[in-house]
Design an enzyme around this catalytic site. Structure first.
Site, PDB file in Angstrom:
ATOM      1  N   GLY A   1      47.680  48.396  40.142  1.00 51.58           N
ATOM      2  CA  GLY A   1      46.780  47.251  40.092  1.00 51.58           C
ATOM      3  C   GLY A   1      45.338  47.727  40.075  1.00 51.58           C
ATOM      4  O   GLY A   1      45.042  48.879  39.725  1.00 51.58           O
ATOM      5  N   SER A   2      44.457  46.866  40.510  1.00 49.95           N
ATOM      6  CA  SER A   2      43.023  47.154  40.384  1.00 49.95           C
ATOM      7  C   SER A   2      42.546  48.136  41.450  1.00 49.95           C
ATOM      8  O   SER A   2      43.167  48.287  42.510  1.00 49.95           O
ATOM      9  CB  SER A   2      42.231  45.853  40.509  1.00 49.95           C
ATOM     10  N   ALA A   3      41.415  48.761  41.166  1.00 53.32           N
ATOM     11  CA  ALA A   3      40.819  49.684  42.144  1.00 53.32           C
ATOM     12  C   ALA A   3      40.429  48.923  43.412  1.00 53.32           C
ATOM     13  O   ALA A   3      40.514  49.480  44.516  1.00 53.32           O
ATOM     14  CB  ALA A   3      39.606  50.376  41.532  1.00 53.32           C
TER      15      ALA A   3
ATOM     16  N   GLY B   1      43.699  48.473  45.312  1.00 53.86           N
ATOM     17  CA  GLY B   1      44.214  49.788  45.711  1.00 53.86           C
ATOM     18  C   GLY B   1      43.375  50.408  46.824  1.00 53.86           C
ATOM     19  O   GLY B   1      43.914  51.012  47.765  1.00 53.86           O
TER      20      GLY B   1
ATOM     21  N   GLU C   1      48.202  53.424  41.766  1.00 52.97           N
ATOM     22  CA  GLU C   1      47.827  53.575  40.347  1.00 52.97           C
ATOM     23  C   GLU C   1      46.797  52.497  40.051  1.00 52.97           C
ATOM     24  O   GLU C   1      47.120  51.309  40.077  1.00 52.97           O
ATOM     25  CB  GLU C   1      49.056  53.399  39.442  1.00 52.97           C
TER      26      GLU C   1
ATOM     27  N   CYS D   1      45.007  49.474  31.517  1.00 48.74           N
ATOM     28  CA  CYS D   1      44.179  50.336  32.364  1.00 48.74           C
ATOM     29  C   CYS D   1      43.616  51.499  31.558  1.00 48.74           C
ATOM     30  O   CYS D   1      42.627  52.106  31.936  1.00 48.74           O
ATOM     31  CB  CYS D   1      45.000  50.864  33.524  1.00 48.74           C
TER      32      CYS D   1
HETATM   33  P1  NAD Z   1      45.563  43.317  41.169  1.00 49.16           P
HETATM   34  O1  NAD Z   1      45.065  44.452  41.956  1.00 49.16           O
HETATM   35  O2  NAD Z   1      44.789  42.055  41.197  1.00 49.16           O
HETATM   36  O3  NAD Z   1      47.050  42.910  41.628  1.00 49.16           O
HETATM   37  C1  NAD Z   1      48.115  43.865  41.645  1.00 49.16           C
HETATM   38  C2  NAD Z   1      49.166  43.391  42.639  1.00 49.16           C
HETATM   39  O4  NAD Z   1      48.640  43.450  43.960  1.00 49.16           O
HETATM   40  C3  NAD Z   1      49.613  41.946  42.426  1.00 49.16           C
HETATM   41  O5  NAD Z   1      50.985  41.852  42.689  1.00 49.16           O
HETATM   42  C4  NAD Z   1      48.793  41.181  43.446  1.00 49.16           C
HETATM   43  O6  NAD Z   1      49.384  39.959  43.847  1.00 49.16           O
HETATM   44  C5  NAD Z   1      48.751  42.173  44.589  1.00 49.16           C
HETATM   45  N1  NAD Z   1      47.588  42.014  45.447  1.00 49.16           N
HETATM   46  C6  NAD Z   1      46.334  41.676  45.082  1.00 49.16           C
HETATM   47  N2  NAD Z   1      45.531  41.672  46.162  1.00 49.16           N
HETATM   48  C7  NAD Z   1      46.297  42.002  47.226  1.00 49.16           C
HETATM   49  C8  NAD Z   1      46.050  42.170  48.614  1.00 49.16           C
HETATM   50  N3  NAD Z   1      44.839  41.974  49.127  1.00 49.16           N
HETATM   51  N4  NAD Z   1      47.080  42.545  49.406  1.00 49.16           N
HETATM   52  C9  NAD Z   1      48.299  42.765  48.892  1.00 49.16           C
HETATM   53  N5  NAD Z   1      48.607  42.595  47.588  1.00 49.16           N
HETATM   54  C10 NAD Z   1      47.612  42.232  46.765  1.00 49.16           C
HETATM   55  O7  NAD Z   1      45.743  43.853  39.668  1.00 49.16           O
HETATM   56  P2  NAD Z   1      46.059  43.025  38.339  1.00 49.16           P
HETATM   57  O8  NAD Z   1      44.872  42.205  37.987  1.00 49.16           O
HETATM   58  O9  NAD Z   1      47.386  42.361  38.448  1.00 49.16           O
HETATM   59  O10 NAD Z   1      46.241  44.205  37.282  1.00 49.16           O
HETATM   60  C11 NAD Z   1      45.184  44.718  36.531  1.00 49.16           C
HETATM   61  C12 NAD Z   1      44.656  45.985  37.148  1.00 49.16           C
HETATM   62  O11 NAD Z   1      45.693  46.948  37.237  1.00 49.16           O
HETATM   63  C13 NAD Z   1      43.565  46.653  36.332  1.00 49.16           C
HETATM   64  O12 NAD Z   1      42.550  47.071  37.191  1.00 49.16           O
HETATM   65  C14 NAD Z   1      44.253  47.833  35.694  1.00 49.16           C
HETATM   66  O13 NAD Z   1      43.396  48.885  35.376  1.00 49.16           O
HETATM   67  C15 NAD Z   1      45.240  48.205  36.744  1.00 49.16           C
HETATM   68  N6  NAD Z   1      46.369  48.932  36.164  1.00 49.16           N
HETATM   69  C16 NAD Z   1      46.516  50.254  36.494  1.00 49.16           C
HETATM   70  C17 NAD Z   1      47.540  50.979  35.895  1.00 49.16           C
HETATM   71  C18 NAD Z   1      47.768  52.427  36.193  1.00 49.16           C
HETATM   72  O14 NAD Z   1      48.859  52.898  35.952  1.00 49.16           O
HETATM   73  N7  NAD Z   1      46.797  53.158  36.703  1.00 49.16           N
HETATM   74  C19 NAD Z   1      48.400  50.354  35.001  1.00 49.16           C
HETATM   75  C20 NAD Z   1      48.227  49.009  34.728  1.00 49.16           C
HETATM   76  C21 NAD Z   1      47.208  48.299  35.323  1.00 49.16           C
HETATM   77  C1  SIN Z   2      48.606  50.477  31.308  1.00 51.17           C
HETATM   78  O1  SIN Z   2      49.512  50.866  32.059  1.00 51.17           O
HETATM   79  O2  SIN Z   2      47.834  49.521  31.574  1.00 51.17           O
HETATM   80  C2  SIN Z   2      48.410  51.181  30.027  1.00 51.17           C
HETATM   81  C3  SIN Z   2      49.535  52.000  29.611  1.00 51.17           C
HETATM   82  C4  SIN Z   2      49.188  52.453  28.249  1.00 51.17           C
HETATM   83  O3  SIN Z   2      48.346  53.326  28.131  1.00 51.17           O
HETATM   84  O4  SIN Z   2      49.723  51.939  27.291  1.00 51.17           O
END
Ligand code: NAD
Ligand code: SIN
Length: 493
Positions: free
Chosen positions: A231-233, A236, A254, A288
Site C-alpha cells: 500500500g501507500s508509504a 506503511g 511494500e 507503484c
Molecule cells: P493504502 O495504503 O491506502 O491501503 C492499503 C491497505 O491498507 C488497504 O487494505 C487499506 O484499507 C489498509 N489501510 C489503510 N490505512 C490503514 C491503517 N491506518 N491501518 C490499517 N490498515 C490500513 O494503499 P492503496 O491506496 O490501496 O494502494 C495504493 C498504494 O499502494 C500506492 O501508494 C502504491 O504505490 C502502493 N503500492 C505498492 C506496491 C509495491 O509492491 N511496492 C504495489 C502496489 C501498490
Molecule cells: C504495482 O505493483 O503497482 C506495479 C507492478 C508493475 O510494475 O506492474
C-alpha cells in the site's frame, strides 16, 4: 451515485474457519469508478470478529505447518487451477471494482495463476533445506513458518498483490488473515471460492472485510506474527511505527515510489514516447512502478519526444473497463482522487511549473483523468511525493550526470528507467540509479514475478516481495546434530 446503487446485495464481511458470516460493523460499498454503480456492499468485520479470525488462524496453524510440504503444494496447485477456471469472473470483478480495462485485469489474473509455480521455485531456491557432515556431528538448514500472517492489500492490483503474499505465506506453512482493499474487495470472494475448491483446510485462510478501522483492528489483534502489507508509504510508515519495539512481529512493507525515467537521446523519439506512456499513464498512473518524473536533455531531441508523447495523450482512448473498443485506461479509483490531480497540478504551477498539457479531469465521467504533463525545470522544488494518477513532471537537464542526480533526488527507491541506445550510459545507470528495479528501454512498469520487487528509501522496509517473498515467510533454523555417544571433551574437564 447511479440507479444501480441499491442493487448490489449485501455480502458477508467475514470468512472465518471455512464459512462466510455477516460482518457486524459499518456498512461499506465499492463502486465502479466509471459509472458510480455500487458493485459490492458488506458490513465490515468488527474488532471482536477480527480477533475471532486471528484465533481461527492460530488454531489452524500447527496442523498446516506440520503438513507435508508436498501436500501443501498440491493444495496450492489446485488453487491455481481453480483460479484459472474462473479467470473471466476474477478479471471482471477486479475491473468492476477499480475500473481498469479488462485486458489489464486479465493479465493480473494470469499473474495470480503463475504465482504458484514461481513461489514453489522461489521457496526451494531461497529457503531450501540442506544438510552436511561437520567436524563434530552433522549440520542441517531448515526453514519454519512464523505463524499467523496478517495480509493487507491495495486497490490497484487487488488480486495479484495480496496473492503474492498469501501464496508464499501458505506454502511456507503460515496461516493467514487477509484484509482486502475496501475499494476493491470482490476479488477476495472469488479467491476464497478457489481455495475452498482446492481443499484448503478451514481456518488456514480467513478474510476480514472493511476499511482502515478493520485494518487497524487486524494490526492490533492478539497473536499475529507478521504483517505483509502492500500500500501507500503513509500507511506503511504508520504500520512501521505501530510495531516499533516489537521485533517478534515480522513486517514486510511494500510501499510507493516517485519513480524517475531518463530519456537520453535514443534514435527514435516515437519509441521513446511509447515507453513514456506505458511507464507513466498505464492503469491511469495507478501502479507503484509508474514513472512520475521524466528527465530529458535540453534541446530539439527532448522537444520531439514530448511532442510525440502529447500526440499519444490526445489520441488515448479512455473508457469504462468493458467498453468496446477497449480503452487504454479507465478512470482513477474515485472522483476525489481525480480532483486531487487538479490540486497537485495547481500546487506545482504555484512553484513555477509550466503545463505542457493540463490534466483534463471529469470529461468522460467524474473519476476520469486524461493525462497531464508539467515542466518543473527551474521551478522551486516540489514535495517528494507520489501522486497515484496519470500525471508526470518533466525535468530538462544539460548532462547525463545531472539526469542521474535528478533521478536520485527522492526519498523513494522503487522503480527507475533509462531510455537510450548507448550501452555505456546503461552501464553507468546500473551503478548509479538508486532503486530496486532498473529498466533499460522498457517501461518502469511491469515488474517480473521471477525477480524480487522492492527498493530502498520510503518504498519499503527492505524486505522485497515477488520472488523474495519466500524470505519473509519463513525463518531459518540451523540444526546441529550429533550422537549422544560422541562424547564431549575439553581441557580442564
Ligand atoms: P493504502 O495504503 O491506502 O491501503 C492499503 C491497505 O491498507 C488497504 O487494505 C487499506 O484499507 C489498509 N489501510 C489503510 N490505512 C490503514 C491503517 N491506518 N491501518 C490499517 N490498515 C490500513 O494503499 P492503496 O491506496 O490501496 O494502494 C495504493 C498504494 O499502494 C500506492 O501508494 C502504491 O504505490 C502502493 N503500492 C505498492 C506496491 C509495491 O509492491 N511496492 C504495489 C502496489 C501498490
Ligand atoms: C504495482 O505493483 O503497482 C506495479 C507492478 C508493475 O510494475 O506492474
Amino acid at each position: 451515485m447511479s440507479e444501480h446503487s441499491q442493487t448490489a446485495p449485501t455480502q458477508p464481511g467475514l470468512y472465518l474457519n471455512g464459512a462466510w458470516q455477516a460482518g457486524l460493523g459499518p456498512h461499506f460499498v465499492s463502486e465502479d469508478p466509471a459509472s458510480g454503480a455500487v458493485v459490492f456492499a458488506a458490513h465490515a468485520a468488527t474488532p471482536p470478529q477480527v480477533e475471532d479470525a486471528v484465533a481461527a488462524a492460530r488454531a489452524a496453524f500447527p496442523a498446516w505447518a506440520r503438513m507435508d510440504r508436498a501436500a501443501r503444494i498440491a493444495i496450492l496447485e489446485a488453487y491455481g487451477r481453480a483460479l484459472q477456471s474462473r479467470a473471466t469472473a476474477l478479471a471482471e470483478a477486479i475491473s468492476r471494482d477499480m475500473g481498469k480495462a479488462l485486458w489489464e485485469s486479465t493479465a493480473e489474473v494470469a499473474a495470480m495463476v503463475g504465482k504458484i509455480a514461481i513461489s514453489v521455485r522461489a521457496y526451494d531456491e531461497r529457503t531450501g533445506a540442506r544438510s552436511e557432515g561437520a567436524a563434530f556431528g552433522r549440520t542441517a538448514l531448515d526453514h519454519r513458518p512464523w505463524g499467523v500472517m496478517a495480509v493487507l492489500g491495495p486497490f490497484n492490483f487487488p488480486g495479484h498483490l495480496p496473492n503474492g503474499h498469501i501464496v508464499p505465506a501458505l506454502l511456507a506453512g503460515n496461516s493467514v488473515v487477509f484484509k482486502p482493499s475496501e475499494l476493491a474487495p470482490s476479488v477476495a470472494v472469488l479467491m476464497v471460492e478457489a481455495f475452498e475448491e482446492a481443499g484448503l483446510p478451514p481456518g488456514v485462510l480467513n478474510v476480514v472485510m472493511g476499511a482502515r478501522a478493520t485494518g487497524a483492528a487486524l494490526l492490533g489483534a492478539t497473536g499475529i506474527d507478521g504483517v505483509l502489507f502492500t500500500g501507500s508509504a503513509t500507511t506503511g510508515t504508520a504500520i512501521h511505527a505501530m510495531f516499533a519495539g516489537r521485533p517478534e512481529v515480522i513486517l514486510a512493507l511494500e510501499m510507493g515510489g516517485n519513480n524517475p525515467l531518463i530519456i537520453w537521446d535514443p534514435a527514435d523519439p516515437e519509441a521513446a514516447a511509447d515507453l513514456i506512456v506505458h511507464s507513466s499513464f498505464i492503469t491511469s498512473g495507478q501502479r507503484c512502478s509508474c514513472a512520475r518524473r521524466l528527465i530529458l536533455p535540453e534541446g530539439r531531441f527532448g522537444d520531439q519526444v514530448l511532442e510525440a508523447t502529447l500526440a499519444r495523450i490526445e489520441r488515448m482512448v479512455l473508457g469504462s473497463w468493458n467498453a468496446d473498443p477497449a480503452p487504454f485506461i479507465g478512470p482513477v479509483i474515485h472522483a476525489a482522487q481525480a480532483a486531487r490531480v487538479g490540486q497537485f497540478e495547481a500546487a506545482l504551477k504555484a512553484l513555477g511549473g509550466k503545463s505542457v498539457v493540463e490534466a483534463r479531469i471529469g470529461v468522460e465521467g467524474p473519476a476520469f483523468v486524461r493525462p497531464g504533463l508539467i515542466d518543473m525545470t527551474g521551478a522551486s522544488e516540489a514535495e517528494d511525493e507520489e501522486l497515484f494518477a496519470p500525471f508526470a513532471q518533466i525535468f530538462r537537464v544539460k548532462t547525463f550526470e545531472q539526469a542521474i542526480m535528478r533521478a536520485n533526488a527522492t526519498r523513494f527507491g522503487l522503480s527507475s528507467g533509462l531510455v537510450s541506445d548507448d550501452p555505456a550510459l546503461w552501464q553507468e545507470a546500473t551503478l548509479s540509479l538508486r532503486a530496486g528495479l532498473i529498466n533499460w528501454n522498457r517501461p518502469t512498469t511491469g515488474a517480473s514475478s521471477a525477480l524480487p520487487f522492492g527498493g530502498p528509501g520510503l518504498s519499503g522496509d527492505g524486505r522485497p516481495s515477488a520472488y523474495y517473498a519466500a524470505d519473509y515467510c519463513a525463518y531459518p533454523v540451523a540444526r546441529q546434530e550429533a550422537d549422544v555417544a560422541a562424547r564431549l571433551s575439553a581441557p580442564g574437564l
